[in-house]
Scaffold this active site. Structure first.
Site, PDB file in Angstrom:
ATOM      1  N   LEU A   1      15.231  51.852  21.527  1.00  0.00           N
ATOM      2  CA  LEU A   1      16.053  50.679  21.201  1.00  0.00           C
ATOM      3  C   LEU A   1      16.033  50.371  19.702  1.00  0.00           C
ATOM      4  O   LEU A   1      16.497  49.305  19.290  1.00  0.00           O
ATOM      5  CB  LEU A   1      15.552  49.454  21.986  1.00  0.00           C
ATOM      6  CG  LEU A   1      15.625  49.585  23.512  1.00  0.00           C
ATOM      7  CD1 LEU A   1      14.861  48.436  24.185  1.00  0.00           C
ATOM      8  CD2 LEU A   1      17.076  49.590  23.985  1.00  0.00           C
TER       9      LEU A   1
ATOM     10  N   ALA B   1      10.878  52.586  22.997  1.00  0.00           N
ATOM     11  CA  ALA B   1      11.794  52.400  24.120  1.00  0.00           C
ATOM     12  C   ALA B   1      13.173  53.039  23.928  1.00  0.00           C
ATOM     13  O   ALA B   1      13.976  53.059  24.848  1.00  0.00           O
ATOM     14  CB  ALA B   1      11.979  50.901  24.366  1.00  0.00           C
TER      15      ALA B   1
ATOM     16  N   ASP C   1      17.881  55.587  12.172  1.00  0.00           N
ATOM     17  CA  ASP C   1      18.600  54.451  12.771  1.00  0.00           C
ATOM     18  C   ASP C   1      18.673  53.228  11.859  1.00  0.00           C
ATOM     19  O   ASP C   1      19.358  52.256  12.181  1.00  0.00           O
ATOM     20  CB  ASP C   1      17.907  54.020  14.079  1.00  0.00           C
ATOM     21  CG  ASP C   1      18.204  54.975  15.224  1.00  0.00           C
ATOM     22  OD1 ASP C   1      19.209  55.708  15.144  1.00  0.00           O
ATOM     23  OD2 ASP C   1      17.432  54.968  16.208  1.00  0.00           O
TER      24      ASP C   1
ATOM     25  N   LYS D   1      19.184  48.110  19.294  1.00  0.00           N
ATOM     26  CA  LYS D   1      20.357  48.983  19.370  1.00  0.00           C
ATOM     27  C   LYS D   1      20.334  49.774  20.663  1.00  0.00           C
ATOM     28  O   LYS D   1      19.263  50.175  21.129  1.00  0.00           O
ATOM     29  CB  LYS D   1      20.330  49.925  18.167  1.00  0.00           C
ATOM     30  CG  LYS D   1      21.174  51.145  18.274  1.00  0.00           C
ATOM     31  CD  LYS D   1      20.437  52.472  18.077  1.00  0.00           C
ATOM     32  CE  LYS D   1      19.505  52.917  19.175  1.00  0.00           C
ATOM     33  NZ  LYS D   1      19.095  54.330  19.118  1.00  0.00           N
TER      34      LYS D   1
ATOM     35  N   THR E   1      15.033  48.348  13.302  1.00  0.00           N
ATOM     36  CA  THR E   1      15.727  47.082  13.055  1.00  0.00           C
ATOM     37  C   THR E   1      14.826  46.128  12.273  1.00  0.00           C
ATOM     38  O   THR E   1      15.302  45.349  11.436  1.00  0.00           O
ATOM     39  CB  THR E   1      16.256  46.460  14.371  1.00  0.00           C
ATOM     40  OG1 THR E   1      17.159  45.411  14.034  1.00  0.00           O
ATOM     41  CG2 THR E   1      15.160  45.916  15.266  1.00  0.00           C
TER      42      THR E   1
HETATM   43  O1  C5P Z   1      14.565  59.546  11.501  1.00  0.00           O
HETATM   44  P1  C5P Z   1      13.457  59.183  12.429  1.00  0.00           P
HETATM   45  O2  C5P Z   1      12.120  59.187  11.728  1.00  0.00           O
HETATM   46  O3  C5P Z   1      13.711  57.933  13.169  1.00  0.00           O
HETATM   47  O4  C5P Z   1      13.397  60.319  13.532  1.00  0.00           O
HETATM   48  C1  C5P Z   1      12.273  60.541  14.339  1.00  0.00           C
HETATM   49  C2  C5P Z   1      12.265  61.985  14.796  1.00  0.00           C
HETATM   50  O5  C5P Z   1      13.347  62.204  15.711  1.00  0.00           O
HETATM   51  C3  C5P Z   1      12.477  62.975  13.681  1.00  0.00           C
HETATM   52  O6  C5P Z   1      11.269  63.350  13.089  1.00  0.00           O
HETATM   53  C4  C5P Z   1      13.131  64.148  14.376  1.00  0.00           C
HETATM   54  O7  C5P Z   1      12.149  64.938  15.006  1.00  0.00           O
HETATM   55  C5  C5P Z   1      13.931  63.482  15.492  1.00  0.00           C
HETATM   56  N1  C5P Z   1      15.362  63.317  15.160  1.00  0.00           N
HETATM   57  C6  C5P Z   1      16.189  64.439  15.194  1.00  0.00           C
HETATM   58  N2  C5P Z   1      17.516  64.283  14.905  1.00  0.00           N
HETATM   59  C7  C5P Z   1      18.028  63.079  14.596  1.00  0.00           C
HETATM   60  C8  C5P Z   1      17.195  61.932  14.572  1.00  0.00           C
HETATM   61  C9  C5P Z   1      15.861  62.099  14.864  1.00  0.00           C
HETATM   62  O8  C5P Z   1      15.746  65.561  15.471  1.00  0.00           O
HETATM   63  N3  C5P Z   1      19.321  62.980  14.342  1.00  0.00           N
END
Ligand code: C5P
Length: 288
Positions: A100, A98, A137, A12, A105
């Site tokens: 992505l 990266a 994501d 992505k 995914t």
């Molecule tokens: O949801 P995910 O585990 O992929 O997100 C990784 C980190 O990125 C989260 O722990 C958070 O610190 C940050 N994040 C955020 N706001 C988002 C997505 C991610 O602060 N909308």
């Protein structure tokens, strides 16, 4: 029940990324146009044995609970009391760390695959709901194509197919942690934000100039501070004739959008000698 399945897991990119605010749960409220591209991992699923096992051709991703694809399988196995076990093999083609959604995914493909292997008959929305437990994501990776994402990235409005984007993607030899980039983001330091309404209008009209004008990512300056190479790559892609250059997600990958495939190919032919992880890519749509 099927015994085995092979799935494609596309990367992505973010064509726009705006942060609207900080939430009480620690996440950031986003408004971002996300697009799948034809750079893909391949996921092989085999049922059998007693437990979930994960392996990969890449030493850069965890072969245990740290892998989002493993977490996704575990979630579905405990929710639906599934057996027998599952062997997951990830053929990694998407650069790691990266920006992505490479890990997301793979997790999305595992969720889609388990639904099919075990005839769970879950609707796409239910799969996306489960995916959101694994990462912000993942729901987009299950939906696919292009979409406007809100919330922490999980509230999605699918977009109609837009112009085919011909791009060069470059990943510097450096990894960034999404959590760290968001942690260092300061709203008051943002100078340029994308206007998503204007972007979507240009999208509907397949107006490449209008699209390019609104391709902005508010995380870019934070990530350039940590990895100045991002700016060098942007400058290089500009010199090579890109209509627009933009960092994807929290970086450090950079995409250069070109008006024609031939121009993109020419630029890629030059930059790939300098950056090992350089790819000639285009947008990937639902049903591709
Ligand atoms: O949801 P995910 O585990 O992929 O997100 C990784 C980190 O990125 C989260 O722990 C958070 O610190 C940050 N994040 C955020 N706001 C988002 C997505 C991610 O602060 N909308």
């Amino acid at each position: 029940m099927k015994m085995q399945l092979v799935l494609e897991a596309p990367a992505k990119i973010n064509l726009t990324l705006n942060v609207i605010g900080k939430r009480t749960d620690g996440y950031h409220e986003l408004e971002s146009v996300m697009q799948q591209i034809n750079l893909r991992d391949k996921i092989f699923l085999h049922t059998g044995g007693n437990d979930i096992k994960i392996a990969s051709n890449s030493a850069q991703i965890p072969d245990n609970e740290g892998n989002l694809a493993f977490q996704a399988a575990k979630l579905l196995y405990s929710k639906f009391s599934l057996n027998p076990g599952l062997q997951i093999f990830i053929e990694k083609n998407i650069p790691v760390g990266a920006g992505l959604a490479g890990g997301s995914t793979d997790a999305a493909a595992v969720i889609i695959g388990i639904n099919e292997l075990f005839d769970l008959h879950l609707q796409r929305e239910e799969l996306m709901q489960l995916g959101s437990i694994i990462g912000s994501d993942v729901p987009f990776c299950i939906l696919g194509g292009a979409a406007l994402a809100r919330g922490r990235g999980e509230i999605l409005s699918p977009l109609p197919e837009g112009p085919r984007l011909e791009m060069v993607l470059v990943k510097p030899d450096f990894q960034l942690s999404t959590g760290e980039v968001y942690r260092d983001f300061r709203m008051e330091r943002v100078e340029e934000r994308p206007d998503n309404t204007a972007f979507l209008e240009a999208w509907r009209q397949c107006d490449m100039i209008g699209l390019a004008a609104e391709m902005k990512n508010v995380l870019e300056t934070v990530s350039i501070g940590k990895c100045p190479e991002i700016q060098l790559i942007k400058d290089k892609l500009d010199t090579l004739g890109a209509l627009k250059t933009l960092m994807s997600g929290s970086g450090p990958s950079v995409v250069g959008v070109f008006t024609h495939r031939d121009e993109a190919r020419k630029a890629w032919g030059i930059i790939k000698d300098q950056y090992r992880e350089s790819y000639l890519v285009s947008s990937y749509n639902r049903g591709d």
